[in-house]
Structure formats: C-alpha cells, structure tokens
Design a protein around this motif. Structure first.
Motif, mmCIF file in Angstrom:
data_model
loop_
_atom_site.group_PDB
_atom_site.id
_atom_site.type_symbol
_atom_site.label_atom_id
_atom_site.label_comp_id
_atom_site.label_asym_id
_atom_site.label_seq_id
_atom_site.Cartn_x
_atom_site.Cartn_y
_atom_site.Cartn_z
ATOM 1 N N VAL A 15 2.805 16.118 -13.657
ATOM 2 C CA VAL A 15 1.453 14.632 -13.697
ATOM 3 C C VAL A 15 1.216 13.706 -13.263
ATOM 4 O O VAL A 15 1.876 13.005 -13.176
ATOM 5 C CB VAL A 15 1.452 14.974 -15.604
ATOM 6 N N PHE A 16 -0.235 13.013 -13.184
ATOM 7 C CA PHE A 16 -0.298 12.142 -12.918
ATOM 8 C C PHE A 16 -1.116 11.392 -13.526
ATOM 9 O O PHE A 16 -2.809 11.472 -13.997
ATOM 10 C CB PHE A 16 -0.606 11.588 -10.632
ATOM 11 N N VAL B 264 3.532 1.361 -9.097
ATOM 12 C CA VAL B 264 4.348 3.431 -9.512
ATOM 13 C C VAL B 264 5.190 3.636 -9.542
ATOM 14 O O VAL B 264 6.772 2.872 -9.960
ATOM 15 C CB VAL B 264 4.458 3.878 -8.229
ATOM 16 N N VAL B 265 5.560 4.003 -11.413
ATOM 17 C CA VAL B 265 6.299 4.019 -12.291
ATOM 18 C C VAL B 265 6.093 6.037 -12.610
ATOM 19 O O VAL B 265 5.469 6.576 -12.809
ATOM 20 C CB VAL B 265 6.068 3.960 -13.321
ATOM 21 N N SER B 266 7.945 6.552 -11.635
ATOM 22 C CA SER B 266 7.306 7.507 -11.447
ATOM 23 C C SER B 266 9.105 8.661 -12.413
ATOM 24 O O SER B 266 9.823 7.652 -12.856
ATOM 25 C CB SER B 266 8.125 8.327 -10.606
ATOM 26 N N SER B 267 9.232 9.458 -12.914
ATOM 27 C CA SER B 267 10.229 9.931 -13.621
ATOM 28 C C SER B 267 10.744 10.425 -12.623
ATOM 29 O O SER B 267 11.232 10.755 -11.630
ATOM 30 C CB SER B 267 10.023 11.779 -14.667
ATOM 31 N N HIS B 268 12.665 10.511 -12.812
ATOM 32 C CA HIS B 268 13.514 10.682 -11.901
ATOM 33 C C HIS B 268 13.301 11.780 -10.959
ATOM 34 O O HIS B 268 13.726 12.092 -9.892
ATOM 35 C CB HIS B 268 15.313 10.521 -13.102
ATOM 36 N N ALA C 68 -2.292 3.797 0.490
ATOM 37 C CA ALA C 68 -1.204 3.535 0.614
ATOM 38 C C ALA C 68 -0.346 4.038 -0.916
ATOM 39 O O ALA C 68 0.812 4.707 -0.987
ATOM 40 C CB ALA C 68 -0.701 1.778 1.200
ATOM 41 N N ILE C 69 -1.033 3.200 -1.760
ATOM 42 C CA ILE C 69 -0.647 4.396 -3.234
ATOM 43 C C ILE C 69 -0.570 5.204 -3.402
ATOM 44 O O ILE C 69 0.668 5.630 -3.423
ATOM 45 C CB ILE C 69 -2.117 3.623 -4.349
ATOM 46 N N VAL C 70 -1.432 6.299 -2.844
ATOM 47 C CA VAL C 70 -1.508 7.597 -3.216
ATOM 48 C C VAL C 70 -0.811 8.194 -1.813
ATOM 49 O O VAL C 70 0.251 9.108 -2.748
ATOM 50 C CB VAL C 70 -2.416 8.282 -2.577
ATOM 51 N N LEU C 71 0.290 7.442 -1.028
ATOM 52 C CA LEU C 71 0.914 8.006 0.290
ATOM 53 C C LEU C 71 2.415 8.078 -1.083
ATOM 54 O O LEU C 71 3.450 8.878 -0.588
ATOM 55 C CB LEU C 71 1.083 7.258 1.566
ATOM 56 N N GLU C 72 2.643 6.572 -1.771
ATOM 57 C CA GLU C 72 3.799 6.577 -2.168
ATOM 58 C C GLU C 72 4.020 7.096 -3.474
ATOM 59 O O GLU C 72 5.580 7.705 -3.760
ATOM 60 C CB GLU C 72 4.071 4.867 -3.050
ATOM 61 N N ILE C 73 2.982 7.784 -4.249
ATOM 62 C CA ILE C 73 3.353 8.050 -5.514
ATOM 63 C C ILE C 73 3.398 9.734 -4.686
ATOM 64 O O ILE C 73 4.387 10.418 -5.129
ATOM 65 C CB ILE C 73 1.710 8.680 -5.832
ATOM 66 N N GLN D 105 5.272 10.561 -2.116
ATOM 67 C CA GLN D 105 6.597 10.516 -2.170
ATOM 68 C C GLN D 105 7.511 10.401 -2.804
ATOM 69 O O GLN D 105 8.821 11.157 -2.838
ATOM 70 C CB GLN D 105 6.827 9.466 -1.181
ATOM 71 N N LYS D 106 6.852 10.480 -4.041
ATOM 72 C CA LYS D 106 8.088 10.054 -4.794
ATOM 73 C C LYS D 106 7.660 11.567 -6.406
ATOM 74 O O LYS D 106 8.887 12.164 -6.491
ATOM 75 C CB LYS D 106 7.383 8.535 -6.203
ATOM 76 N N MET D 107 6.387 12.234 -5.926
ATOM 77 C CA MET D 107 6.261 13.233 -6.171
ATOM 78 C C MET D 107 6.776 14.528 -5.720
ATOM 79 O O MET D 107 7.184 15.625 -6.379
ATOM 80 C CB MET D 107 5.123 13.311 -6.983
#
Length: 521
Positions: free
Chosen positions: A252-253, A432-436, A455-460, A462-464
């Motif tokens: 989920v985003f 960007v705030v993500s679950s562990h 750039a923000i999407v790329l960060e997301i 990477q985290k997801m």
C-alpha cells in the motif's frame, strides 16, 4: 498498455475477500506517477487506485492549488542558506536540481512513448529570477550567485545590480521603483512553469489502458489493518452509496496529500508515532488583465520575512494555464484544522495522540515567532495585501487583482531522536514514512514535492521493493525511464549537456549548453 477496468456505476462490485498486489491511495501526482512506474516495471501486477473525490488531481495537484514552479533551485533563496561558517551552502540546491532533472527525463520518456502527446500543455519555459533589495539581501544574493556558479548545473545564470538590466528582464517589478533603491537580481532563462494538474490527468488517462489497473473514484480509504501474513486489509467507503468494503493488498502506498498522516496513523506502524502535522494553507492574488500580464514573463522569487516558513516566500509568477497567461502573487498564509482543502474540520484533532501531542506543544513553544507571523497573516487586510504586492509591482492597482484560495499543506512535526529531550521540531519539505518491512509507505510534507516526484518515487520503490531494485530487469527499465538513474550530474558536464539536450528536445524546451566555470573570486 492494455485496457483498464472501468469503475461500474452500481455499488457492491468489490468482493470482500478480493486481493490485489498494490493499492494506491489518492489520484494526485504522487500516486499516479508511482502507478506509472509500476506498470512499466511489473506490467502483470494488479493495481487499485482509490480516490475520495470524483476525479484526479483535485487537491494539491490542482492548477490553482500550487504555484506551478518547476523547482530547480534557480530562484528559491531558502534552498541556499548560510552555513555555520558564514558561507552560502548550495548542497540542497544541487540535490533539488538533480531531482528535477530526473523528473524531466521521466516526462520526456512519457512523451517518447506517446503517453503524453503535447508537452506544451503542461510544461513551458518561463525564466526564473531571484529579486531582493537592501544591502544585506543584495550581499546574500551576490554570494549565492557566486557559489552556484561553481557548479555546472547552474551554468547560464546571470546576476545584475543594474536597474536597466533588471528592467529588461522584468519591467513590471521595476516600473515605478525608486532609482535610489539598491536592488539585485539573478536570471535563469531555462526555468519552467508546470501545470501539474494537466500532467497528472494525462498520466491518469494513460493508466486506463492497462487491464491490470483499476480506478475507483468517490471511494474513501478509511483505515488500514496489518494482517498476520504481513499483507494489508484496506477499509474503504464507497461514498456514492455509503457502503463499506474491504480489500487485501500486498503493498500500500498513501499519496493522499495531507490525509496521509491520518491514514498512516490508522495502520499503527511504530514508524508513524513520532510524527504530527501542522496544517497551513495559502491565498494568492491573481490577475488576467492583458495590459499587466504582457509586462511580465518570469517567476520572481524574493526573500522570506523573518520567522516566516519557507513556503511563505513571496513570488510574482507568470502562469500558463490551458494556453492562457495569468500573473500570480503570494502566498498569504491561512490556517484551517483541515488537512485537505476538501477535508474535515476534525483532521487536526483526529491526528493528535499520546505519541505526538507533546511534540506539537514543544513546536508551539519553540516557534512562537512563527505563530505570531501566522496570526498576522490571518488578520491581514486587503489593503495590506496590495501593499505587499506593491513591493514587487510598484504600480499595482487593487481593482486588477482577485484573491484565490490555494491548496492546503500539512507541515511535518517530528520528534528529534538525536536531542537529549527528544523535542518535536517543525520540518519543511517532504518525507517518506515506511513500515519496517516496506509493505506500507506514505508521503508527508509539502514543497518541492511535485517537481521532485521521480526522485521521491525512486525512494519509495527502494523502501518497498528492495530486492527488485537490485535486479537487472528493474535496473534496465529504470535506466530506460531515467537515463541518469544512479548517476550524479553535478560534476559531469558532458552528461549534463547530453541529458538536457534530450529532455529539451522531447519536451519542447529551450536548451542552454552548460559550460564549466573557474571558481568565482
């Protein structure tokens, strides 16, 4: 791309036990850009997009809810503060410029693949200027210009303290000004004005050609619950018939603007506990009088008032909306407890809890001057607004301008874990705030947001999707979309010129060749 699943008119179509690979909350530029990336990276994944309103790009992405500046750090003085050593720090300016260049590359990719057919409908060249007066501000602008000239990304920027030269760049701001006033300006001809709403709508329309992507308008995501298998139960309200529904999602985003904070809080992931939000809105003075509009073709950014937040930086902007030119001046801060323009008056109060209440109180204590500034803005009369306008347009007449309410922003309040007291701090920008485990992510904050969306999407991503980002298949596709992916532009003049020539050609923008500079004295 293939055909999308169109939203049925009747209610009750969503099965209670149905599941999907990815749920995107909101149909603004963040979620829609994220969706576009996923359809290229994983074309077989099932994607659901839920939007509480009846169309895309109606909140912060809407053309009247933002200033439309392509934030590239050419003119925004708050991106180049003085460092502790008294030297102008350009690190943030470089980072934002490189991020904006990535956005341009992705939009060029969309044009090349006929997702966007006419780039002039959303992006146009409008020069970016910084304009200041009084000795202290003039000295700062000169130092800033000299610092930026040492980096190739800002090659081509011009600086002047000559009134006649500044008049040539922007006659409206000089006509009627005292000849004895000490002023200075910088000028960058490759600045841009962007209709983020139109851009988002074109991408949104393109997603309708993918059979694995389903769009649900007038569907409000109420809350999220983590299942035992690390998937997410998404609770949804169909606003047309007030029926509640659930769907299970692997990822989920939440790209729902100010609403992201409340929704992340319902998930109860510990990563969101240290966050709170402070809503700030804005108003702009707007004119479409041809006699005035014809005298100004630039985005002119000034220096923010003492204790004012960065989003309050005054600017006089040319806007190109649906082929028509307007002038916009502002912003003037407003306050509402709503987190969205069409949100609830209870948004702020519903976001308060035992984890963030003290952080909000601490920020209020530590930022008393900011609170005073906001109060002064709230009680500002029309006469005082015009007086502020006259600082940038000396011959302004109130009868030519109307006041337009812009979008609502939620500034981040975050517990500073590095301090002994773990005090709450007011933080500007986006985060960007993500679950562990990376299965849930949301975007908090405001400007420069849309300009740095890629750039923000790329960060997301990477985290997801950490494992996928390291795969050869994803890397190759990302390189197709963003040729400078994993590259630094700021020290590679050959790459800068190659990429800018490519993006300018595809997007119909002016190309200005970067040249290296020796260190300014």
């Amino acid at each position: 791309m293939k055909k999308i699943t169109i939203l049925p008119e009747s209610c009750g179509f969503l099965e209670r036990k149905s599941s999907v690979d990815v749920v995107l909350v909101g149909a603004g530029i963040m979620s829609i850009t994220f969706g576009m990336f996923l359809t290229y990276l994983e074309p077989t994944w099932s994607i659901h997009i839920y939007e509480r309103l009846d169309g895309s790009a109606q909140e912060s992405t809407n053309i009247w809810n933002n200033a439309g500046t392509g934030h590239a750090a050419f003119c925004e003085l708050n991106y180049t503060p003085y460092g502790k050593d008294g030297v102008v720090n350009i690190e943030k300016a470089i980072a934002i410029n490189e991020a904006f260049e990535m956005s341009l590359q992705f939009w060029a990719f969309l044009v090349e693949n006929e997702v966007i057919h006419y780039p002039g409908s959303f992006i146009n060249n409008v020069p970016h200027m910084s304009f200041v007066w009084n000795k202290e501000n003039v000295d700062f602008l000169k130092r800033r210009f000299q610092a930026l000239q040492n980096n190739i990304l800002f090659s081509g920027m011009m600086y002047s303290e000559d009134l006649e030269q500044i008049y040539k760049w922007a006659p409206l701001i000089m006509n009627g000004r005292s000849m004895s006033q000490k002023v200075a300006a910088t000028f960058m001809q490759i600045g841009t004005d962007i209709n983020f709403g139109e851009l988002t709508k074109q991408m949104f329309s393109a997603l309708k050609n993918n059979i694995n992507c389903s769009v649900y308008l007038q569907h409000d995501v109420i809350s999220l619950h983590c299942n035992s298998d690390a998937t997410w139960r998404v609770h949804i309200l169909d606003k047309r018939c007030r029926q509640k529904k659930d769907i299970c999602a692997s990822y989920v985003f939440i790209g729902a603007g100010g609403r992201a904070l409340n929704l992340l809080q319902t998930s109860r992931i510990p990563e969101i506990f240290k966050y709170a939000g402070f809503p700030v809105g804005g108003k702009f003075l707007v004119t479409k009088n041809p006699a005035i509009v014809s005298q100004h073709f630039a985005k002119v950014y000034g220096q923010a008032s003492m204790h004012a937040p960065p989003m309050s930086v005054p600017h006089m902007d040319t806007r190109i909306l649906n082929g028509k030119k307007f002038l916009l001046f502002g912003p003037f801060a407003t306050f509402s407890s709503k987190f969205l323009k069409s949100g609830s008056w209870l948004d702020l109060f519903n976001s308060l809890n035992r984890h963030n209440l003290f952080s909000i109180l601490q920020v209020g204590i530590d930022n008393f001057e900011l609170i005073k500034y906001l109060i002064n803005q709230l009680v500002m009369s029309d006469k005082k607004r015009i007086a502020k306008l006259k600082e940038y347009y000396p011959k302004a007449n109130s009868s030519d301008w109307i006041l337009v309410t812009a979008g609502q922003r939620v500034q981040i309040i975050k517990t500073n874990d590095d301090s002994d007291e773990k005090r709450g701090v007011l933080q500007f920008g986006t985060e960007v705030v993500s679950s562990h485990n990376g299965t849930l992510s949301g975007l908090l904050g405001a400007s420069p947001g849309a300009s740095t969306v890629v750039a923000i999407v790329l960060e997301i991503l990477q985290k997801m999707f950490r494992g996928k980002m390291d795969s050869i298949a994803w890397k190759e596709k990302l390189m197709d979309m963003i040729p400078t992916y994993k590259c630094k532009l700021s020290h590679d003049i050959v790459l800068v010129n190659k990429i800018r020539r490519y993006t300018c050609d595809r997007l119909g923008l002016k190309y200005l060749e970067a040249v290296s500079h020796k260190k300014c004295s």
